[in-house]
Design an enzyme around this catalytic site. Structure first.
Site, mmCIF file in Angstrom:
data_model
loop_
_atom_site.group_PDB
_atom_site.id
_atom_site.type_symbol
_atom_site.label_atom_id
_atom_site.label_comp_id
_atom_site.label_asym_id
_atom_site.label_seq_id
_atom_site.Cartn_x
_atom_site.Cartn_y
_atom_site.Cartn_z
ATOM 1 N N ARG A 45 7.369 -0.173 -1.700
ATOM 2 C CA ARG A 45 6.443 -0.974 -2.505
ATOM 3 C C ARG A 45 5.603 -0.038 -3.369
ATOM 4 N NH1 ARG A 45 2.547 0.982 -0.537
ATOM 5 N NH2 ARG A 45 1.229 -0.105 -2.022
ATOM 6 N N GLY A 46 4.717 -0.650 -4.186
ATOM 7 C CA GLY A 46 3.931 0.160 -5.122
ATOM 8 C C GLY A 46 4.689 0.229 -6.435
ATOM 9 N N ALA A 47 3.973 -0.029 -7.543
ATOM 10 C CA ALA A 47 4.651 -0.213 -8.830
ATOM 11 C C ALA A 47 5.569 0.965 -9.221
ATOM 12 C CB ALA A 47 3.613 -0.504 -9.909
ATOM 13 N N ARG A 86 11.192 -8.192 -7.621
ATOM 14 C CA ARG A 86 9.767 -8.562 -7.601
ATOM 15 C C ARG A 86 9.321 -8.754 -9.058
ATOM 16 N NH1 ARG A 86 5.727 -5.284 -3.878
ATOM 17 N NH2 ARG A 86 4.585 -7.267 -3.930
ATOM 18 N N GLN A 190 -2.057 -3.301 3.429
ATOM 19 C CA GLN A 190 -1.648 -2.005 2.866
ATOM 20 C C GLN A 190 -2.769 -0.973 2.980
ATOM 21 O OE1 GLN A 190 -1.020 -4.968 1.455
ATOM 22 N NE2 GLN A 190 0.811 -4.947 0.184
ATOM 23 N N ASP A 231 -0.335 -2.911 -11.409
ATOM 24 C CA ASP A 231 1.093 -3.279 -11.433
ATOM 25 C C ASP A 231 1.582 -3.605 -12.830
ATOM 26 O OD1 ASP A 231 0.179 -3.844 -8.518
ATOM 27 O OD2 ASP A 231 2.365 -3.668 -8.497
ATOM 28 N N ASN A 241 -3.167 -6.393 -10.514
ATOM 29 C CA ASN A 241 -3.078 -5.510 -9.353
ATOM 30 C C ASN A 241 -3.203 -6.370 -8.097
ATOM 31 O OD1 ASN A 241 -2.872 -2.811 -8.257
ATOM 32 N ND2 ASN A 241 -4.992 -3.045 -7.593
ATOM 33 N N LYS A 242 -3.105 -5.725 -6.953
ATOM 34 C CA LYS A 242 -3.106 -6.431 -5.668
ATOM 35 C C LYS A 242 -4.210 -7.474 -5.586
ATOM 36 C CE LYS A 242 -0.789 -6.208 -3.000
ATOM 37 N NZ LYS A 242 0.305 -7.224 -2.955
HETATM 38 O O1 MRU Z 1 2.507 -5.558 -3.035
HETATM 39 P P1 MRU Z 1 2.393 -4.078 -3.187
HETATM 40 O O2 MRU Z 1 2.010 -3.378 -1.930
HETATM 41 O O3 MRU Z 1 3.610 -3.478 -3.847
HETATM 42 O O4 MRU Z 1 1.183 -3.891 -4.206
HETATM 43 C C1 MRU Z 1 0.872 -2.601 -4.641
HETATM 44 C C2 MRU Z 1 -0.329 -2.564 -5.518
HETATM 45 O O5 MRU Z 1 -0.889 -3.584 -5.853
HETATM 46 C C3 MRU Z 1 -0.753 -1.254 -6.036
HETATM 47 O O6 MRU Z 1 -2.131 -1.237 -6.251
HETATM 48 C C4 MRU Z 1 -0.037 -0.990 -7.371
HETATM 49 O O7 MRU Z 1 1.340 -1.110 -7.239
HETATM 50 C C5 MRU Z 1 -0.363 0.333 -7.934
HETATM 51 S S1 MRU Z 1 0.233 1.595 -6.875
HETATM 52 C C6 MRU Z 1 0.576 2.962 -7.554
#
Ligand code: MRU
Length: 355
Positions: A45-47, A86, A190, A231, A241-242
């Site tokens: 996970r993570g963009a 996603r 997370q 994201d 973002n999250k």
């Molecule tokens: O659902 P996730 O855990 O993939 O969400 C991740 C985030 O929202 C991060 O803040 C975002 O991807 C930036 S991480 C480098």
């Protein structure tokens, strides 16, 4: 530093983040579907990281399909499956589209090799991007700050030190940051599971808080800056973002606390004029009803699970990218950073801080 993805000669091993912090286990992926599943279930996970994972997934499948009469069609379909894994993080389609442009016109083993080359190249680039963002972002923080962060944006979300967490790490090393408040980040935790784990590995001073504690900490003057990842960023600076990031930005604005977004230029979606049309992932309500598999609501309770929100650009103090720092008005300053990144600076000189 932990390796969230380990490419080998014939597979890609992906650290299964669902098991953290209890176990460090890698998923051995040999086909694109393994990678699609890993992305959808948040094993990876993570963009920026899902963009890299997707390219290795594409390579694995192209490799397996070599010799098939319908090779090019099948490879195109697999790219689409990976792209749809996603919806919110633009890095996924950005990485796949950039690679597709570069391998266009090739077929068979040449194409397979070229996709692998693109995946390795992105892997290296993301590491460098993280390092640049850490450098630019740390310089914004006052000495001995207490910072608050949300979700996980470190080595488990990127290659290298991370986006927001990379800045925090570098700030800590330089003495700008002395303590990190880590939002637990419901529903999938997370922050509590992953960011806490990463920071403890680095021996950094940190405290996990429930997401709803941020307000009182700001009111008490215990937060000097909020630093988050992204994201997808629209051309005007609106930032997805999250889930919970938007609420933090509103709180920070009310309390006069600087609110920084840290993301590579690849997270900016130039086709989106504002954040209004950014697709927001809706996930299984069971993720809200349960904590680590354990049901915490009445079994028949309805739940709603939006995984991301959009923070309007007027609540963002600065956007730290790998090309420099952008300040409002973002439509102009982000475009100038883009021009500089493309080597054709327009509109006058821009220094390292993006001014
Ligand atoms: O659902 P996730 O855990 O993939 O969400 C991740 C985030 O929202 C991060 O803040 C975002 O991807 C930036 S991480 C480098």
């Amino acid at each position: 530093m932990i390796e969230a993805i380990r490419p080998t000669a014939d597979a890609v091993d992906i650290l299964d983040q669902r098991q953290l912090p209890d176990r460090v286990e890698y998923l051995h992926c040999t086909r694109a579907n393994d990678v699609v599943n890993a992305i959808q279930t948040l094993a990876v996970r993570g963009a920026p990281l899902i963009g890299v994972a997707a390219l290795y997934g594409w390579w694995l499948e192209a490799r397996a399909l070599q010799g098939d009469a319908d090779f090019l069609n099948l490879v195109a379909r697999v790219k689409q499956d990976l792209d749809r894994a996603r919806p919110t993080a633009v890095n996924l389609s950005w990485a796949l589209d950039r690679a597709a442009t570069r391998v266009a016109g090739l077929t068979g083993s040449e194409m397979v090799e070229a996709i692998r080359h693109e995946a390795d190249r992105l892997y290296d680039e993301e590491r460098q991007r993280s390092e640049h963002m850490a450098h630019f972002g740390a310089s914004l923080l006052p000495l001995k700050s207490q910072v608050l962060t949300h979700c996980n944006t470190g080595s488990l979300a990127t290659i290298g030190p991370g986006t927001a967490l990379g800045v925090i790490r570098e700030g800590y090393r330089l003495g700008m940051v002395t303590h990190v408040w880590v939002d637990e980040t419901r529903p999938l935790l997370q922050g509590a599971r992953l960011t806490a784990w990463e920071l403890l590995q680095d021996d950094m001073a940190m405290t996990v808080i429930t997401d709803n504690m941020a307000g009182i900490l700001m009111a008490r003057g215990q937060v000097d800056a909020v630093i988050v990842g992204a994201d997808r960023i629209a051309a005007n600076g609106d930032t997805a973002n999250k889930i919970g990031t938007y609420s933090l930005a509103v709180l920070a604005h009310f309390h006069g606390v600087p609110f920084y977004v840290v993301a590579p230029m690849s997270t900016i979606d130039w086709t989106m004029d504002t954040g209004i049309n950014i697709p927001i992932e809706e996930r299984n309500p069971d993720e809200v009803r349960r904590v680590r598999g354990h049901l915490i609501t009445p079994a028949s309770a309805r739940a709603y699970n939006l995984a991301f929100d959009v923070t309007p650009s007027e609540l963002i103090t600065a956007i730290v990218t790998d090309a420099g720092v952008a300040y409002p008005p973002y439509r102009d300053t982000l475009a100038r950073l883009r021009a500089r990144e493309q080597g054709s600076a327009i509109g006058g000189k821009i220094n390292d801080a993006g001014h």
